[in-house]
Design an enzyme around this catalytic site. Structure first.
Site, PDB file in Angstrom:
ATOM      1  N   THR A  92       0.528  -1.113   0.087  1.00 52.63           N
ATOM      2  CA  THR A  92      -0.179   0.086  -0.380  1.00 52.63           C
ATOM      3  C   THR A  92       0.960   1.353   0.047  1.00 52.63           C
ATOM      4  O   THR A  92       1.801   1.321   0.454  1.00 52.63           O
ATOM      5  CB  THR A  92      -0.762   0.010   0.811  1.00 52.63           C
ATOM      6  OG1 THR A  92      -1.508  -1.503   0.894  1.00 52.63           O
ATOM      7  CG2 THR A  92      -1.794   1.105   1.486  1.00 52.63           C
ATOM      8  N   ARG A 112     -13.475  -8.873  -1.154  1.00 52.10           N
ATOM      9  CA  ARG A 112     -12.521  -8.360   0.506  1.00 52.10           C
ATOM     10  C   ARG A 112     -12.229  -6.998   0.380  1.00 52.10           C
ATOM     11  O   ARG A 112     -11.673  -6.508  -0.584  1.00 52.10           O
ATOM     12  CB  ARG A 112     -11.250  -8.987  -0.172  1.00 52.10           C
ATOM     13  CG  ARG A 112     -10.191  -9.442   1.114  1.00 52.10           C
ATOM     14  CD  ARG A 112      -8.921  -8.386   0.994  1.00 52.10           C
ATOM     15  NE  ARG A 112      -8.438  -8.502   1.730  1.00 52.10           N
ATOM     16  CZ  ARG A 112      -7.476  -8.222   2.599  1.00 52.10           C
ATOM     17  NH1 ARG A 112      -6.716  -6.596   1.152  1.00 52.10           N
ATOM     18  NH2 ARG A 112      -6.335  -7.668   3.119  1.00 52.10           N
ATOM     19  N   GLY A 157      -9.212  -4.428   2.863  1.00 53.14           N
ATOM     20  CA  GLY A 157      -8.073  -5.197   3.761  1.00 53.14           C
ATOM     21  C   GLY A 157      -8.281  -3.963   4.739  1.00 53.14           C
ATOM     22  O   GLY A 157      -9.313  -3.391   5.200  1.00 53.14           O
ATOM     23  N   ASP A 158      -7.363  -3.671   5.675  1.00 50.93           N
ATOM     24  CA  ASP A 158      -6.783  -2.777   6.879  1.00 50.93           C
ATOM     25  C   ASP A 158      -7.064  -0.909   5.745  1.00 50.93           C
ATOM     26  O   ASP A 158      -7.654  -0.231   6.339  1.00 50.93           O
ATOM     27  CB  ASP A 158      -6.278  -2.687   7.886  1.00 50.93           C
ATOM     28  CG  ASP A 158      -4.473  -2.297   6.309  1.00 50.93           C
ATOM     29  OD1 ASP A 158      -4.944  -2.865   5.670  1.00 50.93           O
ATOM     30  OD2 ASP A 158      -3.132  -2.136   6.973  1.00 50.93           O
ATOM     31  N   THR A 209       0.726  -1.298   6.464  1.00 56.93           N
ATOM     32  CA  THR A 209       0.957  -1.726   4.853  1.00 56.93           C
ATOM     33  C   THR A 209       1.495  -3.272   5.412  1.00 56.93           C
ATOM     34  O   THR A 209       1.877  -3.679   6.824  1.00 56.93           O
ATOM     35  CB  THR A 209       1.724  -1.126   4.393  1.00 56.93           C
ATOM     36  OG1 THR A 209       1.756  -2.029   2.756  1.00 56.93           O
ATOM     37  CG2 THR A 209       2.689  -1.572   4.626  1.00 56.93           C
ATOM     38  N   GLY A 210       0.703  -4.173   5.294  1.00 55.42           N
ATOM     39  CA  GLY A 210       0.851  -5.924   5.308  1.00 55.42           C
ATOM     40  C   GLY A 210      -0.513  -6.182   5.061  1.00 55.42           C
ATOM     41  O   GLY A 210      -0.885  -5.771   4.762  1.00 55.42           O
ATOM     42  N   GLY A 228      -3.643  -7.121   5.386  1.00 57.93           N
ATOM     43  CA  GLY A 228      -4.766  -6.322   6.064  1.00 57.93           C
ATOM     44  C   GLY A 228      -6.041  -6.825   6.907  1.00 57.93           C
ATOM     45  O   GLY A 228      -5.335  -6.340   8.441  1.00 57.93           O
TER      46      GLY A 228
HETATM   47  N1  ASP Z   1      -2.764  -3.861   3.795  1.00 57.71           N
HETATM   48  C1  ASP Z   1      -3.565  -4.472   2.631  1.00 57.71           C
HETATM   49  C2  ASP Z   1      -4.701  -4.586   2.253  1.00 57.71           C
HETATM   50  O1  ASP Z   1      -3.891  -5.732   3.042  1.00 57.71           O
HETATM   51  C3  ASP Z   1      -2.139  -5.065   1.561  1.00 57.71           C
HETATM   52  C4  ASP Z   1      -0.472  -4.187   1.618  1.00 57.71           C
HETATM   53  O2  ASP Z   1      -0.745  -3.052   2.323  1.00 57.71           O
HETATM   54  O3  ASP Z   1       0.785  -5.080   1.672  1.00 57.71           O
HETATM   55  O4  ASP Z   1      -4.626  -4.293   1.620  1.00 57.71           O
END
Ligand code: ASP
Length: 302
Positions: A161, A188, A190-191, A211-212, A214
């Site tokens: 992100t 779907r 995410g966060d 980020t990661g 979510g």
């Molecule tokens: N956090 C984002 C999501 O889950 C993806 C990311 O930041 O890697 O959509």
């Protein structure tokens, strides 16, 4: 050299964070509006089709359709706007800003978000045009493998992100944009566009983003936790470290999940924490008074 005291601070995630902070700084120099600079920096990443995890050219969902998430929060008055699973408008961050400015809502999702964007005069982008040759062929290759039983369709692939945080004389703003997890289930979210999870901004504490994967970041409402820690007196570095360690304490599996969080505290201190150790290391780009720096935080490994 601009005076450091009067200059904003911009920080942004991943390798494309460099494009973000450079865009933010250029915009700030021209217009002197640090919040607009953060929005345009986020938009620049969304509009770059070579970036496979954000905006146009982002990896599509399981049905081959790109769905974008984005949000903005302003720390001076806690105003925020968020867009989830939008399919035919990019950059989504500008639509999120329109939600903040022109509605009484905080978040619009799916078809309602697309319809809102049209009502606001944004250009409609055909779904096909949201894909690039590269993402279309990656999708077709992934689908063929899943159909042949050679790939697990639940396995998370390709995601990052753009998190863009800005600070200026104690005022804060947070912006995020992503196409989410590659080949995610349709719908779907995410966060990233969830206020308190993917981002938070409150001038009484600072601003934060994540980020990661979510689902994990969301479960722990990381950004509001970082904000609360900073409100209680922690620096951005202390708050991000403490929140990520708490996630790991609660669930050891988080060590292996590639989670990254970042913040600017109300005094302008910058902090980030990550569990990302793999070849694709987490990096943060920082701009202070026109000086650019790339930071690769040491991952937490136990
Ligand atoms: N956090 C984002 C999501 O889950 C993806 C990311 O930041 O890697 O959509």
């Amino acid at each position: 050299m601009p005076n450091e005291k009067d200059s904003p601070i911009f920080i942004a995630t991943w390798d494309f964070g460099e494009l973000a902070v450079r865009t933010a700084w250029a915009h700030w120099q021209e217009h002197g509006d640090f919040a607009a600079a953060c929005i345009e920096a986020t938009a620049a990443v969304e509009l770059d089709p070579s970036i496979p995890t954000v905006g146009i050219g982002g990896l599509p969902n399981r049905d081959g359709i790109v769905e974008l998430d984005a949000a903005i929060m302003r720390g001076s008055d806690l105003r925020c706007g968020s867009i989830a699973a939008i399919r035919t408008t990019c950059p989504a961050i500008r639509v999120a800003k329109a939600v903040m400015d022109n509605t009484k809502s905080v978040m619009l999702a799916g078809q309602g978000a697309d319809d809102f964007a049209m009502q606001q005069g944004f250009e409609r982008i055909d779904r096909e045009a949201m894909l690039t040759d590269k993402t279309r062929s990656e999708y077709e290759c992934w689908r063929a493998k899943v159909e042949a039983g050679q790939a697990d369709r639940e396995k998370m692939v390709g995601h990052d992100t753009v998190c863009m945080l800005g600070w200026h004389q104690g005022e804060t703003v947070a912006c995020v944009a992503t196409s989410g997890l590659g080949f995610k289930r349709a719908g779907r979210v995410g966060d990233s566009p969830i206020i308190g999870a993917g981002l938070y901004a409150d001038d009484q504490s600072g601003c934060a983003a994540s980020t990661g994967i979510g689902e994990e970041l969301y479960r722990h409402a990381v950004s509001v936790r970082i904000s609360d820690a900073m409100h209680a007196g922690a620096s951005a570095a202390e708050a991000t470290d403490a929140v990520l360690r708490r996630m790991i304490e609660r669930d050891q599996a988080n060590i292996t999940r590639g989670l990254s969080i970042l913040a600017i505290d109300r005094h302008g201190g910058v902090g980030a924490a990550t569990t990302r150790t793999a070849n694709h290391k987490f990096e943060l780009h920082v701009c202070r008074a026109g000086v650019f720096e790339r930071i690769v935080p040491t991952p937490i490994t136990s």
